[in-house]
Motif scaffolding. Sequence first.
Motif, PDB file in Angstrom:
ATOM      1  N   ASN A   7     -50.426 -37.629 -20.007  1.00  0.00           N
ATOM      2  CA  ASN A   7     -50.314 -37.727 -21.471  1.00  0.00           C
ATOM      3  C   ASN A   7     -51.573 -38.343 -22.056  1.00  0.00           C
ATOM      4  OD1 ASN A   7     -47.181 -37.230 -21.891  1.00  0.00           O
ATOM      5  ND2 ASN A   7     -47.367 -38.660 -20.207  1.00  0.00           N
ATOM      6  N   ASP A   8     -52.162 -37.687 -23.058  1.00  0.00           N
ATOM      7  CA  ASP A   8     -53.349 -38.278 -23.682  1.00  0.00           C
ATOM      8  C   ASP A   8     -53.035 -38.916 -25.031  1.00  0.00           C
ATOM      9  OD1 ASP A   8     -52.838 -36.014 -25.089  1.00  0.00           O
ATOM     10  OD2 ASP A   8     -54.785 -35.039 -24.733  1.00  0.00           O
ATOM     11  N   LYS A  12     -46.798 -40.784 -26.786  1.00  0.00           N
ATOM     12  CA  LYS A  12     -46.147 -40.105 -25.667  1.00  0.00           C
ATOM     13  C   LYS A  12     -46.208 -40.973 -24.405  1.00  0.00           C
ATOM     14  CE  LYS A  12     -46.662 -35.293 -27.126  1.00  0.00           C
ATOM     15  NZ  LYS A  12     -47.385 -34.020 -26.912  1.00  0.00           N
ATOM     16  N   GLN A  13     -47.303 -41.704 -24.236  1.00  0.00           N
ATOM     17  CA  GLN A  13     -47.429 -42.601 -23.078  1.00  0.00           C
ATOM     18  C   GLN A  13     -46.364 -43.697 -23.128  1.00  0.00           C
ATOM     19  OE1 GLN A  13     -51.505 -43.934 -23.317  1.00  0.00           O
ATOM     20  NE2 GLN A  13     -52.307 -42.140 -22.243  1.00  0.00           N
ATOM     21  N   ILE A  14     -46.146 -44.256 -24.316  1.00  0.00           N
ATOM     22  CA  ILE A  14     -45.139 -45.315 -24.464  1.00  0.00           C
ATOM     23  C   ILE A  14     -43.735 -44.746 -24.238  1.00  0.00           C
ATOM     24  CG2 ILE A  14     -44.013 -46.783 -26.200  1.00  0.00           C
ATOM     25  CD1 ILE A  14     -46.825 -47.620 -27.093  1.00  0.00           C
ATOM     26  N   GLN A  15     -43.477 -43.553 -24.760  1.00  0.00           N
ATOM     27  CA  GLN A  15     -42.178 -42.900 -24.518  1.00  0.00           C
ATOM     28  C   GLN A  15     -41.964 -42.686 -23.020  1.00  0.00           C
ATOM     29  OE1 GLN A  15     -39.794 -41.931 -26.643  1.00  0.00           O
ATOM     30  NE2 GLN A  15     -40.743 -42.020 -28.660  1.00  0.00           N
ATOM     31  N   ALA A  16     -43.022 -42.247 -22.342  1.00  0.00           N
ATOM     32  CA  ALA A  16     -42.927 -41.985 -20.900  1.00  0.00           C
ATOM     33  C   ALA A  16     -42.710 -43.283 -20.126  1.00  0.00           C
ATOM     34  CB  ALA A  16     -44.190 -41.281 -20.410  1.00  0.00           C
ATOM     35  N   LEU A  17     -43.366 -44.361 -20.572  1.00  0.00           N
ATOM     36  CA  LEU A  17     -43.180 -45.657 -19.907  1.00  0.00           C
ATOM     37  C   LEU A  17     -41.747 -46.153 -20.092  1.00  0.00           C
ATOM     38  CD1 LEU A  17     -44.280 -48.070 -18.340  1.00  0.00           C
ATOM     39  CD2 LEU A  17     -45.145 -49.019 -20.499  1.00  0.00           C
ATOM     40  N   ALA A  18     -41.204 -45.980 -21.298  1.00  0.00           N
ATOM     41  CA  ALA A  18     -39.805 -46.360 -21.551  1.00  0.00           C
ATOM     42  C   ALA A  18     -38.879 -45.589 -20.609  1.00  0.00           C
ATOM     43  CB  ALA A  18     -39.434 -46.083 -23.008  1.00  0.00           C
TER      44      ALA A  18
END
Length: 378
Positions: free
Chosen positions: A288-289, A293-299
Amino acid sequence: MQKFDAIRPFYDSEVNEALHGVANHPMMKTMMNFTFPELNDEVWKEQLKKTHSIRDFQCNFIYQTIQKVLDKSSEGLTTSGFEKLEKNTPYLFISNHRDILLDTTLLNVCLFEHGLVMTASAIGDNLVKKAFLSTLAKLNRNFLVLRGLTPREMLQSSKLLAEYMGQLLLRENRSVWIAQREGRTKDGNDETNPGVLKMIGMGSDETNIMDYFKKLKIVPVSISYEYDPTDVLKMPQLMAEANNEVYVKDKNEDFMTILSGIMGTKKRIHISVGDVLDSEIDQIVAENDNSNKQIQALAQVIDDSILQNYQLWPTNFIAYDILNETNQYAHLYKESEKQLFERRLEKRIGTDNGVARQGFLAMYANPVVSKLKYQNVI
């Protein structure tokens, strides 16, 4: 006034004066008489007044209190995963949240018993309005999350909170505990609010927020109680939400919930810590760039760890089967356990309130539903 004074716990240099201030408080007497019933009041008061650090207070008093609580209200606390953590290393523990005080206190018991760095823990300021509770929270290394603010104040408060957490983790070698979302889970659905991660990221000193999250050493924590001691107290809010009504807390509701959580029946309790999120964060960045989206993926990664490590009990399977009118998991509990659970349901909810009954059962059944997302888990 120093930058973090409005939210921080006591410094060790302030502990002794604070303990002198509460040594004669009736709630301290109640707590100490419960913990040390064999001791004359003057004995524990003398020891309190000789205490000069948070660690000494936690180890010599709070740890003993929690052992008594576990003896009287549970069938024991088990753990998994703590052997993976390194001594003298601070971690950011992000946890599902069932009980106001016990979740974080029990985690600290586990960290203490494994020789690991104990946490400073986030607590809503709405829970410590009473002066004694505020002092006790600061003596237990709780820091305040300010509630009921305007949007502008909320932004400033969130940034201060994030910077304080960064200060603890990166400069004071202190672990931190925070719940995966604001408030306790009422319905048994454990989901990480990306807003919590965004708030934590407001303390970042890195160009890329994901590099900052790697530095914080995030460890997901799963805590599960066989019986939720506050299950029936969560019903009014769930019923209001079911009827699309605004729920207004009773004046002493939080205090009563704290007491019920401490002394209510829990049966077995399990706390599991996941892996430190490191390679997972690298993978998120590679895929994810976009920072949102990175924060959603981390959650999602935190959710996956919490759910996979969550200990399901007979009560969860019983509630699932009753709710779905099936015997799908009957092989995972005894008939006597089912009868006990049904008695608790009837005693606490009755038979004529369908919405409350549904909510009560769903609270216990939802962790099973969540686990079903994973292959070969059950």
